[in-house]
Write a protein that holds these residues in place. Structure first.
Motif, short mmCIF file in Angstrom:
data_model
loop_
_atom_site.label_atom_id
_atom_site.label_comp_id
_atom_site.label_asym_id
_atom_site.label_seq_id
_atom_site.Cartn_x
_atom_site.Cartn_y
_atom_site.Cartn_z
N ASP A 1 0.73 -1.18 -0.12
CA ASP A 1 -0.07 0.24 0.08
C ASP A 1 0.76 1.12 -0.05
OD1 ASP A 1 -2.32 1.75 0.20
OD2 ASP A 1 -2.56 1.16 2.51
N PHE A 2 0.60 2.06 -1.33
CA PHE A 2 1.35 3.42 -1.11
C PHE A 2 0.21 4.47 -0.96
CE2 PHE A 2 4.63 0.78 -2.79
CZ PHE A 2 5.78 1.31 -2.64
N ARG B 1 -1.02 -1.00 -4.37
CA ARG B 1 -2.11 -0.07 -4.36
C ARG B 1 -1.45 1.60 -4.55
NH1 ARG B 1 -7.03 1.77 -0.08
NH2 ARG B 1 -5.05 1.86 1.43
N ILE B 2 -1.71 2.25 -5.55
CA ILE B 2 -1.10 3.29 -5.69
C ILE B 2 -1.84 4.68 -5.47
CG2 ILE B 2 0.32 2.67 -7.67
CD1 ILE B 2 -1.85 3.92 -9.73
N ALA C 1 0.32 12.35 -10.93
CA ALA C 1 1.84 12.12 -11.06
C ALA C 1 2.54 11.24 -10.08
CB ALA C 1 2.47 13.39 -11.37
N ARG C 2 2.23 11.36 -8.95
CA ARG C 2 2.88 10.67 -8.00
C ARG C 2 2.63 9.28 -7.91
NH1 ARG C 2 7.38 10.33 -5.30
NH2 ARG C 2 7.17 8.14 -6.41
N GLY C 3 1.05 8.77 -8.30
CA GLY C 3 0.98 7.45 -8.45
C GLY C 3 1.53 6.96 -9.59
N VAL D 1 -1.84 -7.36 -9.44
CA VAL D 1 -2.89 -6.62 -9.69
C VAL D 1 -2.51 -4.86 -9.03
CG1 VAL D 1 -5.44 -5.77 -9.15
CG2 VAL D 1 -4.72 -8.16 -9.53
N VAL D 2 -2.93 -4.02 -9.84
CA VAL D 2 -2.86 -2.64 -9.54
C VAL D 2 -4.35 -2.13 -8.81
CG1 VAL D 2 -2.24 -0.09 -10.02
CG2 VAL D 2 -1.13 -2.20 -11.16
N THR D 3 -4.13 -1.58 -7.72
CA THR D 3 -5.44 -1.00 -7.21
C THR D 3 -5.47 0.41 -7.46
OG1 THR D 3 -5.27 -2.73 -5.42
CG2 THR D 3 -6.63 -0.88 -4.99
#
Length: 405
Positions: free
Chosen positions: A98-99, A137-138, A147-149, A168-170
């Protein structure tokens, strides 16, 4: 009868576009098993050994509080043994690094370093004993975090070096269909840069992701905007509740506002291959709240399962015992009746319950899910239903891993 051939041909021509659209938009269940949960772990706490560490923590809690846990599960020793074995062999089914909220706002240099370290750590984990499903998770695609994601995702994937199966990308806090289309575009560009195949899930945690300003339900067009990459809708308990003006003390998975959002998710996803996940509870089973936390978690998971949500979020290793206990008990409790009804249906025996093909499909799907998650064994399913496993999957219309829907 001379009219039959020409009339049938005319109808086929008339409905050709509708038939093609139906097949395109509603391909049916996707292949492979669905994880019963997603465990979110803040990126700064993720290391290659995190899965083993979380499993060890869950095992320790269970060992130290075994009698309390037995009380919570009504003294079911068989269920306890099954839960213990699951935690020892596969403690986490789906890990999300998680980011976003769990990670918090950090300086760019710090998040850059965490993204690269996370990618390298996942690469190491994949060479050891990884969970079946992983992902990241972005940050949202709102203007201030977009942009950060994307930067975090790119750095993470470059450090990872490949897109593994089950990755998987959340995308959180979706407020416009165009954000989903934007992530689909980003995935395409990243694939050209890195190779592999990227898929993503959408968190339903804003009212704008459910209902648009013009009154349209947006979840169905979100599926289309994802261009075949969308794997799931995940309900976000607290962001959604707060955005709806629900007081903090009343925010819960079983609030009527939550049920409304999830009912819309369910209708929008039906037949599309997009899976559903319930959200989390922040009432953790820790300290003096251990037993009440376990009881609450067990109740909420059972409630979700009864409403057709076969996956949910976990936030703490002490939630793993109740995740598997609730899931296993749900399928084992329902299995005898489902197996008997399937056996009666296939053998065409007379019964007080007249099941239709759609119900037989639902019964088969229930048993198949019980097999997928480990609650049921193939031998007991074959014995109780009289069906071979391949026949069961065919009746459920659920393609197995490696098959096409």
């Amino acid at each position: 009868m001379d009219l039959l051939g020409p009339l049938t041909a005319e109808l086929d021509e008339l409905l050709a576009d509708a038939d093609a659209a139906l097949a395109r938009h509603y391909p049916g269940e996707r292949a492979g098993r669905q994880p019963v949960h997603t465990l979110y772990l803040p990126a700064d706490r993720f290391q290659a050994g995190s899965v083993a560490d979380l499993g060890a923590q869950a095992s320790q809690v269970l060992a130290e509080h075994e009698q309390d846990f037995l009380t919570v599960i009504d003294g079911d020793e068989d269920l306890l043994a099954r839960v213990r074995a699951k935690i020892e062999t596969e403690p986490i089914e789906d890990l999300r690094i998680d980011f976003e909220d769990g990670y918090g706002t950090r300086p760019d240099e710090e998040e850059d370093a965490a993204a690269q370290a996370g990618g390298r750590a996942l690469a190491t984990l994949l060479g050891q004993d990884p969970p079946p499903f992983t992902g990241i998770r972005i940050r949202s695609f709102e203007p201030e975090s977009r942009a950060r994601g994307v930067r975090t995702l790119l750095l993470f994937l470059e450090a990872l070096g490949q897109v593994p199966d089950g990755f998987v990308v959340t995308l959180p806090k979706v407020t416009a269909i165009e954000q989903v289309a934007g992530l689909a575009h980003a995935c395409q560009r990243l694939e050209a840069h890195l190779g592999g195949r990227l898929q993503f899930e959408v968190q339903v945690e804003t009212p704008q992701s459910v209902l648009g300003a013009d009154g349209r339900v947006l979840l169905a067009p979100i599926v289309t905007a994802a261009e075949g990459r969308l794997t799931g809708f995940h309900y976000g308990t607290y962001d959604y509740s707060a955005a709806c003006g629900i007081a903090a003390g009343q925010q819960s998975l079983d609030h009527p506002a939550a049920d409304h959002a999830k009912a819309v998710m369910q209708v929008a996803a039906a037949g599309t291959g997009v899976r559903l996940s319930d959200g989390s509870t922040n009432r953790l089973p820790v300290g003096d709240h251990l037993v009440p936390g376990w009881q609450e978690h067990l109740r909420l998971i059972r409630r979700s399962l009864e409403r057709g949500f076969y996956q949910g979020w976990d936030l703490h290793p002490a939630q793993l015992p109740t995740r598997y206990a609730a899931t296993y008990r749900f399928f084992r409790d329902g299995f005898p009746a489902a197996a008997q009804r399937l056996h009666t249906y296939v053998s065409r025996q007379e019964s007080a319950i007249l099941d239709e093909p759609a119900t037989a499909r639902a019964l088969s799907d229930f048993v198949a899910r019980g097999l997928d998650c480990g609650a049921l064994e193939e031998s007991e399913v074959v014995t109780a239903t009289g069906l071979q496993i391949g026949t069961l999957w065919a009746m459920a219309r659920r393609p197995r891993e490696g098959e096409r829907a």
